[in-house]
Write a protein that holds these residues in place. Structure first.
Motif, PDB file in Angstrom:
ATOM      1  N   MET A 286     -58.289  -0.726  64.386  1.00  0.00           N
ATOM      2  CA  MET A 286     -58.496   0.576  63.759  1.00  0.00           C
ATOM      3  C   MET A 286     -59.561   1.370  64.499  1.00  0.00           C
ATOM      4  O   MET A 286     -59.418   2.584  64.720  1.00  0.00           O
ATOM      5  CB  MET A 286     -58.859   0.396  62.287  1.00  0.00           C
ATOM      6  N   ILE A 287     -60.620   0.707  64.914  1.00  0.00           N
ATOM      7  CA  ILE A 287     -61.656   1.401  65.687  1.00  0.00           C
ATOM      8  C   ILE A 287     -61.104   1.831  67.038  1.00  0.00           C
ATOM      9  O   ILE A 287     -61.380   2.952  67.508  1.00  0.00           O
ATOM     10  CB  ILE A 287     -62.898   0.504  65.837  1.00  0.00           C
ATOM     11  N   ARG A 288     -60.302   0.976  67.668  1.00  0.00           N
ATOM     12  CA  ARG A 288     -59.659   1.397  68.913  1.00  0.00           C
ATOM     13  C   ARG A 288     -58.814   2.655  68.677  1.00  0.00           C
ATOM     14  O   ARG A 288     -58.746   3.540  69.530  1.00  0.00           O
ATOM     15  CB  ARG A 288     -58.756   0.288  69.460  1.00  0.00           C
ATOM     16  N   SER A 289     -58.162   2.722  67.525  1.00  0.00           N
ATOM     17  CA  SER A 289     -57.358   3.905  67.204  1.00  0.00           C
ATOM     18  C   SER A 289     -58.244   5.143  67.121  1.00  0.00           C
ATOM     19  O   SER A 289     -57.890   6.212  67.646  1.00  0.00           O
ATOM     20  CB  SER A 289     -56.615   3.692  65.882  1.00  0.00           C
ATOM     21  N   TYR A 290     -59.391   5.014  66.481  1.00  0.00           N
ATOM     22  CA  TYR A 290     -60.318   6.147  66.410  1.00  0.00           C
ATOM     23  C   TYR A 290     -60.770   6.556  67.815  1.00  0.00           C
ATOM     24  O   TYR A 290     -60.874   7.758  68.122  1.00  0.00           O
ATOM     25  CB  TYR A 290     -61.528   5.781  65.552  1.00  0.00           C
ATOM     26  N   ILE A 291     -61.039   5.590  68.661  1.00  0.00           N
ATOM     27  CA  ILE A 291     -61.463   5.910  70.024  1.00  0.00           C
ATOM     28  C   ILE A 291     -60.340   6.609  70.781  1.00  0.00           C
ATOM     29  O   ILE A 291     -60.583   7.573  71.540  1.00  0.00           O
ATOM     30  CB  ILE A 291     -61.919   4.625  70.753  1.00  0.00           C
TER      31      ILE A 291
ATOM     32  N   ILE B 240     -48.761   3.053  62.610  1.00  0.00           N
ATOM     33  CA  ILE B 240     -47.595   3.850  63.020  1.00  0.00           C
ATOM     34  C   ILE B 240     -47.109   3.445  64.411  1.00  0.00           C
ATOM     35  O   ILE B 240     -46.480   4.242  65.112  1.00  0.00           O
ATOM     36  CB  ILE B 240     -47.888   5.362  62.950  1.00  0.00           C
ATOM     37  N   THR B 241     -47.365   2.198  64.794  1.00  0.00           N
ATOM     38  CA  THR B 241     -46.858   1.684  66.067  1.00  0.00           C
ATOM     39  C   THR B 241     -45.382   1.358  65.922  1.00  0.00           C
ATOM     40  O   THR B 241     -44.975   0.650  65.002  1.00  0.00           O
ATOM     41  CB  THR B 241     -47.623   0.413  66.474  1.00  0.00           C
ATOM     42  N   GLU B 242     -44.569   1.861  66.837  1.00  0.00           N
ATOM     43  CA  GLU B 242     -43.123   1.657  66.784  1.00  0.00           C
ATOM     44  C   GLU B 242     -42.647   1.097  68.125  1.00  0.00           C
ATOM     45  O   GLU B 242     -42.724   1.785  69.142  1.00  0.00           O
ATOM     46  CB  GLU B 242     -42.413   2.989  66.511  1.00  0.00           C
ATOM     47  N   ASP B 243     -42.218  -0.154  68.121  1.00  0.00           N
ATOM     48  CA  ASP B 243     -41.744  -0.797  69.352  1.00  0.00           C
ATOM     49  C   ASP B 243     -42.759  -0.671  70.483  1.00  0.00           C
ATOM     50  O   ASP B 243     -42.418  -0.379  71.628  1.00  0.00           O
ATOM     51  CB  ASP B 243     -40.411  -0.186  69.804  1.00  0.00           C
TER      52      ASP B 243
ATOM     53  N   GLY C 282     -50.533  -3.167  73.451  1.00  0.00           N
ATOM     54  CA  GLY C 282     -50.808  -4.419  72.750  1.00  0.00           C
ATOM     55  C   GLY C 282     -51.699  -4.295  71.531  1.00  0.00           C
ATOM     56  O   GLY C 282     -52.002  -5.306  70.890  1.00  0.00           O
ATOM     57  N   HIS C 283     -52.121  -3.080  71.189  1.00  0.00           N
ATOM     58  CA  HIS C 283     -52.999  -2.886  70.030  1.00  0.00           C
ATOM     59  C   HIS C 283     -52.386  -1.832  69.116  1.00  0.00           C
ATOM     60  O   HIS C 283     -52.080  -0.727  69.548  1.00  0.00           O
ATOM     61  CB  HIS C 283     -54.398  -2.444  70.464  1.00  0.00           C
TER      62      HIS C 283
END
Length: 769
Positions: free
Chosen positions: A358-363, A308-311, A327-328
């Protein structure tokens, strides 16, 4: 993978429209049949999504409400336009979207991963759609009519604004009915910005049952409808950007991804993206049916998580704020009780760096909310299922050598969940007295028959006490492995002790995992087949003790010892696949509706079963694994609407098939190994994320030649029915010689069994580099 998708959008207009519509030989994308599974075995059915891999825009026909088996629905009510429902119609009909429902027929339908089309037969309108990551593109071809219509409708807590005769925007609050409170107040909204290819000067808006010429509406059940004359064959196109940030961002997403009109170019580009993604695994041999099932399952394995990253920014439902992505990419839409088993391991083989994101997203979600999620949605955490299985996901990635994320912070989050959050099913509350029993006495207590619930935090999903003990002991083993890797000796010892808690719910007198009451006594009477009430939920999660007795993924060797050795274990495992229900089958399925895809009491339709056919690799009889996985693929996966054995659960059930068809499966994510089964194809090549290739060759494979006679890995004889991830991470070749009779010697020596907690420490064992 997303970097491959981010091709220059100008290619659409420079040449994609000329992409050939038919090829002499089928491409992988041509095998995909999204209507597979459109009739559920007992519960939910699949949906023929048009989207990009991991894309935000997820499009499909919205069919008759209340019909669970979507493929059997006979009407289309519209199509997604972000939060809105878009529909086309003709004639002097009513005003709201329900008036525009149309009959449709699958014989006049085209469903692919990149394009969907159907005849809206009530209106003689042809509807077509395709997608980009954050935008939808529709084309409606009308008959001659003085009264043609396009409508957009929204539901609860919605906003709509007519910007011009070419554009409409709006938003709707996302229902968070099962989403727990986050660390901050706020709401999650989805926005859309829609443009029409033809002017729509004649329009009305509505709220509830009131029509007006107002250009803006707010509230519940609002919408927009245009009216225009059409000539036969006239196409009206609609481009729609979607966003979780704002309507303005939705417009920017549309302008970035579909900067000009040209439906065929966008469709061709979407096809090319999917074909590239599915070409990451090439296959030779097998039947047309098997390739159809395989590539459809592979397509379903690439839908989630959702980027769901937008610009370079994203909205998080965990603090209801917009953040820089730095950047992630930021991912949501996961269900780790399901997906840690095979979907994430499959995706890791294809693109390990995406798994790190994805793991960074969880963090990040942990940083924003204070807790590590298990079922993240765009609106925040969902209180669903049991366990804290982010531990398996993170350990599996880390143990396989992919560590570009903050492991110390990830560990802190996992440790906090394991020591401060309740283990209760379908809850994200803090600790209760029941949790203390798990920590201090080694088991989660169950109610005795007739005993009333006294712990107010227990939900309608009951205690599921035995499953809670088993699954959390696996979680705790994973945390212990990370603690060891990080040099946290005290934590390692503590969590290793908890990892043995599974032993405390094995009742040797009956040979099954069984419930204990708070005083530590075995609950009697107890029926391993039918005990636990609806769904087994007093003691188990959706299935019975026959399945959960084999749910010790982190210590299969220890479970074999508990059962009295290999012979006793194999006898029990053999019985699982032939044991009957004890009651009429309809009664059994009425109690256990999730236990579909039955072979004996084994249920291929539910995740706790998935690793069980591979347990023979641990007990010296890998030929039984080879026989059973072939049987399951042949019997319970098909090319028609009944072709999924149970709920697909975001692609998890499909990912089991993908890996099993290739010939291997991870019994214990977190342990960096794969157990070998029986491949379907003569040759499969996996394009790994580092541009290396892992090739599986099955010489003389056929329906009868399902048994492995001998094996070589990277040119060396392989006597074990498993291999390390490190042996194939930089490319490799597994050659299996297949035959029609089992080789009873191959992989049967106890020293050749896969590793378990009782036999070795998986992060420190010497292995090939």
């Amino acid at each position: 993978m997303k970097n491959r998708m981010k091709l220059t959008w100008l290619l659409l207009w420079a040449g994609c429209a000329s992409f050939p519509s038919a090829l002499a030989a089928k491409d992988p994308v041509d095998y995909v049949s999204p209507n597979i599974g459109g009739i559920g075995q007992l519960l939910t059915a699949t949906i023929p999504y048009v989207q990009y891999p991991h894309g935000m825009a997820r499009l499909y026909p919205i069919t008759t409400p209340g019909i669970t088996d979507r493929y059997l629905a006979d009407k289309i009510y519209g199509f997604p336009a972000g939060p809105a429902v878009l529909m086309a119609a003709t004639g002097e009909t009513g005003t709201k979207e329900a008036s525009y429902a149309s009959d449709f027929d699958h014989d006049f339908e085209t469903a692919t991963p990149y394009y969907y089309a159907a005849d809206l037969q009530s209106w003689d309108v042809k509807a077509e759609l395709t997608a980009t990551p954050e935008a939808a593109y529709y084309r409606f071809t009308f008959p001659a009519s003085e009264h043609s219509h396009l409508s957009l409708s929204l539901g609860r807590n919605a906003e709509l604004k007519v910007l011009s005769d070419h554009a409409v925007e709006g938003s709707e609050k996302i229902d968070g009915s099962i989403v727990t409170a986050s660390a901050s107040s706020g709401e999650t909204r989805q926005y859309f910005y829609a443009e029409f290819s033809s002017p729509m000067p004649m329009y009305q808006t509505w709220t509830c049952d009131t029509l007006s010429r107002n250009s803006a509406q707010t509230g519940d059940q609002i919408g927009y409808v245009s009216e225009f004359p059409s000539v036969a064959g006239e196409a009206v196109e609609v481009r729609i950007g979607i966003s979780y940030i704002s309507a303005e961002q939705a417009q920017r997403n549309l302008q970035r991804e579909i900067p000009a009109w040209g439906f065929e170019g966008v469709k061709a580009h979407a096809r090319a993206v999917w074909n590239d993604a599915l070409s990451a695994i090439s296959t030779e041999g097998g039947t047309e049916r098997q390739r159809t099932i395989f590539y459809t399952a592979f397509y379903r394995s690439l839908g989630r998580m959702t980027d769901i990253t937008e610009d370079g920014r994203y909205f998080s439902g965990y603090d209801h704020a917009v953040h820089d992505a730095d950047g992630h990419d930021f991912y949501v839409d996961d269900g780790l009780w399901d997906t840690y088993r095979s979907l994430h391991p499959l995706q890791l083989l294809l693109d390990a760096h995406q798994q790190e994101d994805m793991i960074r997203s969880y963090i990040r979600m942990y940083e924003q909310s204070g807790w590590m999620p298990s079922f993240p949605s765009v609106a925040g955490e969902q209180a669903v299922m049991i366990g804290h299985h982010a531990a398996e996901f993170i350990l599996d990635t880390y143990a396989k050598g992919y560590r570009d994320f903050d492991i110390e912070k990830a560990y802190a989050a996992l440790r906090k969940n394991a020591t401060e959050a309740t283990l209760l099913p379908w809850s994200r509350a803090r600790l209760t007295s029941l949790d203390q029993s798990y920590f201090d006495r080694g088991f989660f207590p169950a109610l005795t028959p007739g005993e009333h619930e006294t712990v107010p935090q227990v939900t309608n999903e009951r205690r599921q006490a035995v499953s809670v003990t088993l699954e959390n002991s696996y979680d705790d083993w994973c945390i212990a492995q990370l603690a060891k890797a990080l040099g946290k000796q005290q934590d390692e010892d503590y969590f290793n002790k908890l990892a043995h808690n599974y032993q405390n719910v094995f009742n040797p007198a009956i040979g099954f995992m069984a419930p204990k009451s708070a005083d530590g006594k075995w609950i009697e009477p107890f029926d391993p087949k039918l005990g636990g009430g609806q769904g087994g939920r007093d003691y188990f999660t959706e299935v019975d003790s026959w399945i959960y007795t084999f749910n010790v993924q982190h210590d299969v060797a220890g479970l074999i010892n508990l059962m009295g050795g290999r012979d006793a274990f194999n006898a029990k495992l053999d019985r699982l696949f032939v044991e009957q229900y004890g009651v009429p089958k309809y009664t059994f399925l009425g109690q256990f509706p999730d236990a579909t895809g039955l072979i004996g009491l084994y249920a291929q339709g539910n995740e706790p079963s998935f690793h069980i056919p591979y347990l023979y690799d641990f007990s010296g009889r890998p030929w039984e694994t080879q026989k059973r996985v072939r049987q399951l693929m042949d019997v319970w996966y098909g090319e028609g609407p009944l072709g999924i054995p149970g709920d697909d659960d975001g692609g998890e059930t499909s990912s089991w098939y993908v890996l099993s068809a290739l010939g291997f499966y991870p019994v214990c994510p977190g342990s960096p190994v794969y157990e070998i089964g029986s491949p379907l194809f003569a040759k499969s090549v996996i394009r790994l994320g580092n541009d290396k290739e892992f090739t599986i060759i099955a010489d003389h494979v056929s329906a009868r030649n399902k048994y492995i006679q001998s094996a070589k890995l990277n040119g060396k004889v392989l006597e074990r029915a498993w291999f390390w991830h490190s042996e194939i991470a930089n490319g490799g070749t597994l050659i299996l010689e297949m035959g029609d009779h089992p080789n009873l010697a191959w992989g049967s020596d106890p020293k050749d069994a896969p590793p378990s907690m009782s036999t070795e420490s998986l992060l420190t064992t010497d292995r090939p580099k």
